[in-house]
Design an enzyme around this catalytic site. Structure first.
Site, mmCIF file in Angstrom:
data_model
loop_
_atom_site.group_PDB
_atom_site.id
_atom_site.type_symbol
_atom_site.label_atom_id
_atom_site.label_comp_id
_atom_site.label_asym_id
_atom_site.label_seq_id
_atom_site.Cartn_x
_atom_site.Cartn_y
_atom_site.Cartn_z
ATOM 1 N N GLU A 446 0.799 -1.136 0.183
ATOM 2 C CA GLU A 446 -0.164 -0.112 0.158
ATOM 3 C C GLU A 446 0.846 1.277 0.037
ATOM 4 O O GLU A 446 0.660 2.277 -0.757
ATOM 5 C CB GLU A 446 -0.835 0.051 1.308
ATOM 6 C CG GLU A 446 -2.019 -1.235 1.349
ATOM 7 C CD GLU A 446 -2.580 -1.521 -0.029
ATOM 8 O OE1 GLU A 446 -2.876 -0.415 -0.706
ATOM 9 O OE2 GLU A 446 -2.945 -2.812 -0.258
ATOM 10 N N HIS A 449 1.953 1.994 -3.449
ATOM 11 C CA HIS A 449 1.060 2.705 -4.445
ATOM 12 C C HIS A 449 1.045 4.301 -4.128
ATOM 13 O O HIS A 449 0.429 4.892 -4.833
ATOM 14 C CB HIS A 449 -0.476 2.186 -3.683
ATOM 15 C CG HIS A 449 -0.938 0.905 -4.486
ATOM 16 N ND1 HIS A 449 -1.054 0.989 -5.855
ATOM 17 C CD2 HIS A 449 -1.388 -0.101 -4.072
ATOM 18 C CE1 HIS A 449 -1.470 -0.128 -6.195
ATOM 19 N NE2 HIS A 449 -1.648 -0.972 -5.129
#
Length: 1005
Positions: A446, A449
């Site tokens: 994450e 990202h």
């Protein structure tokens, strides 16, 4: 797509007996805007169309590419003849042409296609005149349609969002103010909204006065539209303000309600968001597509004992006259796509630290605050790593990681407000290294990202892999540097194998593939976008000359396209720019992203010449596209003179159907695809396999553990392909009693377990017993040598978890007795005795086979606070062979009261593994399909998992017929999903493999 003949369409509109359901889907703009009410539901209110507006050439092209999901080029999809005419008519009539797929018709949609009325063969004179006019228009407009209908006419600049959630009655009101710029002359604004009741709408053009406007709604396509009598001119700025009310979603998308039970037994409610891919429109009206980036200022009201979070730091809080508090957040300092917007209303508790000018915080329910330390420490280290590696500082002032008690996805990368399942963020103080590996991997994914996906975003969902493939690759690469003790290499190797298993199917898709419908968008979230995307990046990185060329290329990519949207070619061009050898990366990599599947490289040797040939490794040739598939393959290889160190590796680029390389005649054997860094399978021929088998029988360490695992995966794949006999598989496995490394053992057990379960489900009891004996003979000594105490090494935990899990599932006496003993100590100590985290699944699953211990586990499940342990208890409950309890677990997962519905896919997967449960699970899915797709979107990863779990162990014609009949009956409720085609193909392959190999199994086992 979709159509009725033009005259039939007009006749249907004139017919007194026509129902609202007969209206074409594409009607968003077909209204005179001075009518009341202000909000018109075009799917219901046919009176909103007293006349057709005059056709204007620009009106045909009105749609800002603002629904690229909905606006695609002509001639891209097959249409049935009637539907094509209908859509053409609708387009020319000034109706919206926004989604050409019938697959997205909701079952609750007021629109259903009906058979054209056969009594409509004699149109009126007026109709004939109109028909002729339209035919003239069709001819004159062809070029206009081809060149302009995907034109972007409006682009949002900023959003001001005000949200007022009421957690007592689970509703909310809101106001969305959208500042926009006009890019091309237009009379329409079209955007997205779903399940929103628009109560007021105003529009302001430039410095002009604010005017009330009418909003048209077309619910089946989740679209809103405003039409103007005069054109908006390119270069003008305008403001659209929409007030609305809605209900908090009861599923896991949009702005949804959730709850948990606190330590005192009280139910606490909260509201959170999940907008990827297409659900921001359920929380506020917006241009809900990745390429429509804008800034966001968000205000949320709350009760005084709650707190709120959003992407940006809180700017101020204001006490409102009604006693609520309104929190206002800073306007986002970056432009972002709507799917990255997030907000939460809850009573969570944070821990925080400053890292490189960023405030990093981890939030949880107050009772689990003590489980957040590991996540904060890991996120802080990874943030520093990524800041340095990408040479671009994380751009926001804060980074929140939030554990949501009821959350379907593993995690979501909302910019500055990353949301997680509790099991993927919270770690107990005595958690095992394997549990920490899971949490660290998700955090690393994450955080990656925040650069790949958030800073630079794919233009459209067809290139989702640019987000997910990169984040997957970076999660493994970053952890090997930041937390090497977690030993993520074996995990990355395993997921590459699984990606190849899926990509060998004819039902697979290319990494970058056409996406037209919401279901297709959902289905892009699969192992091809994630793990295959990561695999080809690994292959590229290891094949580029020099240590840092890959890193330099992605830094170039991130800096050039910062804040923008890209497609796959942009990445390849950036990597080509930094190439020191003027290497055309696009030429090499296009073959890996533009076609599905991967190659089989076959090796044949004649003295010092080694001939390599490539072909598509496609398990199902029936109904396959027979286009010649070639890949640009960086074939790596080692030989018996030097096989372990990276400097042993040699490279041969195979770009054509075949190629020849030279080796010394003294070379005894070759191993291709060094450490399995390439995305291809290798067949060595009888002589080549015999030489490798002989080498391993003499010295298991002659190859790296990755190469040994690769040989095992490849030989099973070749057996499934029909290229080698199962006897050849057994020959390769003969060395296994000497194997001690996790990756080869785990891969071998996984492959053998698949066959074991297939035999079990076919009630081949004799072969099941012989397969059990074979496994225990080859792995029994290693199983017995495993310890049951604490183990710090991740690879050793992986090894014993796999070995003991297999042994206990086959009821090997020593294993089951040890597991029962540990569970008894655990219960007798009032759960203070510590069962090692990597063994809990094995121990609990054995315990669940006893009536008394299943009941004990059931009560434990309701009171255990630590989520990783709770999840293992749930898997154990679902592994029972008591069919009454299996039915209870399935129903409880669907209801969501005792067991959270987010865990239902896990429950179904576990139930299907057992002989007692797999048919119950299949019946349960058929009986409850409509409820399942209410909770999980059609095409979503949850639905993919449920379908695969329920069908992947079928291997008979009877089951194939059942599965085919059921999914065919669903029509728009799921019949066209790729995962359905994958299920049918898998059953056929299972059936074929069993038919071909049962004689060998009976003879050799």
């Amino acid at each position: 797509m979709y159509s009725l003949h033009i005259c039939r369409l007009l006749c249907a509109f004139h017919s007194n007996s026509s129902t609202h359901a007969n209206l074409p889907r594409n009607m968003i703009e077909n209204s005179m805007f001075e009518e009341e009410p202000d909000v018109v539901d075009l799917a219901k209110d046919s009176t909103a169309f007293p006349t057709f507006p005059a056709l204007d050439p620009d009106e045909v092209a009105y749609e800002p590419r603002s629904s690229r999901l909905l606006v695609r080029g002509l001639g891209e999809n097959d249409m049935d003849e009637d539907e094509e005419d209908c859509e053409s008519s609708a387009r020319l009539l000034g109706m919206s042409f926004m989604n050409r797929s019938s697959a997205h018709r909701s079952s609750s949609s007021p629109y259903t296609r009906q058979a054209p009325p056969r009594s409509c063969s004699r149109p009126s004179a007026r109709t004939m005149v109109v028909c002729v006019l339209f035919l003239v228009i069709v001819a004159s407009m062809t070029m206009v349609l081809k060149t302009t209908f995907t034109l972007i006419t409006i682009h949002p600049i900023s959003y001001d969002l005000t949200l007022n959630p009421n957690l007592d009655d689970m509703t909310f009101t809101g106001q969305t103010v959208i500042n926009m710029t006009v890019l091309h002359n237009t009379k329409r604004i079209v955007l997205h909204g779903a399940n929103l009741n628009i109560t007021k709408a105003t529009f302001k053009l430039g410095d002009g006065e604010v005017k009330d406007v009418t909003v048209l709604e077309y619910k089946p396509r989740q679209q809103l539209a405003v039409k103007f009598s005069e054109e908006l001119k390119a270069g003008q700025y305008c403001v659209l303000t929409l007030d609305y009310s809605a209900t908090l979603s009861h599923t896991y998308d949009g702005f949804y309600n959730s709850s948990y039970t606190d330590k005192d037994g009280n139910r606490r409610v909260l509201a959170a968001t999940q907008f990827e891919p297409l659900y921001a429109r359920k929380a506020f009206p917006c241009f809900d597509e990745p390429s429509f980036k804008a800034t966001f200022l968000i205000k949320i009201s709350r009760k005084q004992d709650y707190m709120t979070l959003s992407n940006m730091p809180k700017a101020k809080s204001t006490l409102l006259p009604n006693g609520l508090v309104q929190d206002e957040f800073e306007r986002t300092s970056v432009k972002m796509s709507t799917y990255l917007v997030a907000f939460i209303v809850s009573n969570f508790t944070p821990i925080s630290k400053n890292v490189s000018n960023t405030l990093v915080s981890v939030y949880s329910v107050p009772e689990k605050k003590e489980h957040t330390d590991y996540a904060l420490d890991t996120a802080s280290k990874l943030l520093e790593f990524y800041n340095s590696f990408f040479e671009i500082e994380y751009p926001l002032k804060k980074l929140d990681l939030v554990a949501i008690p009821d959350f379907l996805a593993g995690a979501m990368e909302n910019w500055g407000l990353i949301t997680f399942r509790e099991t993927t963020l919270l770690v107990g103080k005595e958690s095992s290294p394997l549990e920490k590996q899971v949490v660290a991997s998700v955090i690393a994914h994450e955080l990656a990202h925040q650069w790949f996906g958030n800073l630079v975003t794919m233009s459209w969902w067809n290139d989702l892999w640019l987000n997910e493939g990169f984040a997957t690759y970076m999660q493994y690469m970053s952890l090997q540097t930041v937390l090497p003790q977690l030993d993520t290499g074996n995990l990355f190797l395993s997921v590459r194998f699984r990606a190849m298993d899926k990509d060998a199917l004819n039902s697979s898709h290319s990494v970058s593939t056409e996406v037209n419908t919401p279901e297709q968008v959902e289905e892009m979230f699969d192992s091809v976008s994630y793990e295959k995307g990561a695999s080809i990046l690994l292959m590229l990185n290891t094949s580029l000359p020099g240590d840092q060329q890959f890193r330099k290329g992605i830094i170039e990519y991130l800096k050039e396209f910062s804040g923008a949207n890209t497609d796959t070619d942009d990445l390849w061009n950036s990597l080509t720019k930094v190439s020191t050898h003027h290497q055309n990366v696009s030429e090499m990599m296009n073959s890996w992203t533009s076609q599905k599947g991967f190659p089989l490289v076959t090796v044949s040797r004649n003295g010092d010449e080694v001939n390599l040939t490539q072909e598509h490794f496609l398990l199902t040739s029936e109904n396959a596209t027979h286009a010649s598939s070639l890949w640009n393959i960086p074939v790596t290889y080692v030989n018996d003179s030097c096989s372990l160190a990276p400097e042993c590796r040699q490279v041969f680029n195979l770009k054509t159907k075949s190629g020849t390389l030279k080796v010394p005649k003294s070379v005894k054997w070759l191993k291709l695809n060094y450490r399995n860094t390439g995305f291809y399978i290798v067949h060595y021929g009888n002589e080549g396999w015999a030489a490798l088998i002989d080498a391993l029988s003499k010295n298991v360490s002659v190859l790296t553990h990755e190469d040994r695992a690769s040989l095992i995966h490849n030989i099973f794949a070749l057996s499934r392909f029909g290229r080698v006999s199962f006897q050849q598989v057994l020959n390769v496995l003969e060395y296994m009693p000497s194997e001690t490394e996790s990756a080869p053992v785990t891969e071998a057990l996984l492959q053998l377990n698949r066959i074991y379960r297939l035999l079990d489900k076919r009630q081949e009891s004799g072969l099941v017993a012989r397969m059990r004996s074979y496994i225990l003979m080859h792995f029994g000594s290693l199983m017995k040598s495993q310890t049951w105490g604490e183990e710090k090494s991740v690879s050793k935990q992986e090894l014993r978890s796999s070995l003991l899990g297999m042994a206990c599932s086959m009821k090997e006496e020593n294993c089951t007795q040890q597991a029962k003993s540990l569970f008894k100590q655990y219960v007798d100590s009032n759960e203070t005795f510590r069962i090692p985290g990597d063994l809990q699944h094995v121990v609990f699953s054995v315990a669940a086979q006893s009536d008394k211990d299943w009941t004990t586990l059931h009560s434990m499940y309701e009171r255990v606070a630590y989520d990783a342990e709770k999840r293992k208890i749930l898997q154990a409950l679902a592994s029972t062979e008591d069919t009454r309890r299996l039915v209870w677990v399935l129903k409880a997962g669907l209801e969501g009261d005792i067991i959270q519905t987010q865990d239902l896919p896990l429950i179904i997967s576990t139930v299907c593994n057992g002989f007692a449960g797999y048919l119950f699970a299949w019946d349960f899915i058929q009986e409850n399909w409509d409820r399942l797709i209410e909770k999980f979107p059609v095409g979503s990863f949850a639905i993919q998992t449920i379908i695969k779990s329920a069908t992947s162990q079928f291997s008979t014609q009877a089951h194939l017929n059942q599965v085919q009949a059921f999914f065919s009956s669903l029509k728009e409720r799921g019949s066209q999903m790729r995962s359905v085609q994958e299920a049918l193909e898998t059953i056929r392959l299972n059936q074929r493999w069993m038919d071909e190999n049962l004689p060998t199994l009976r003879k050799r086992l």
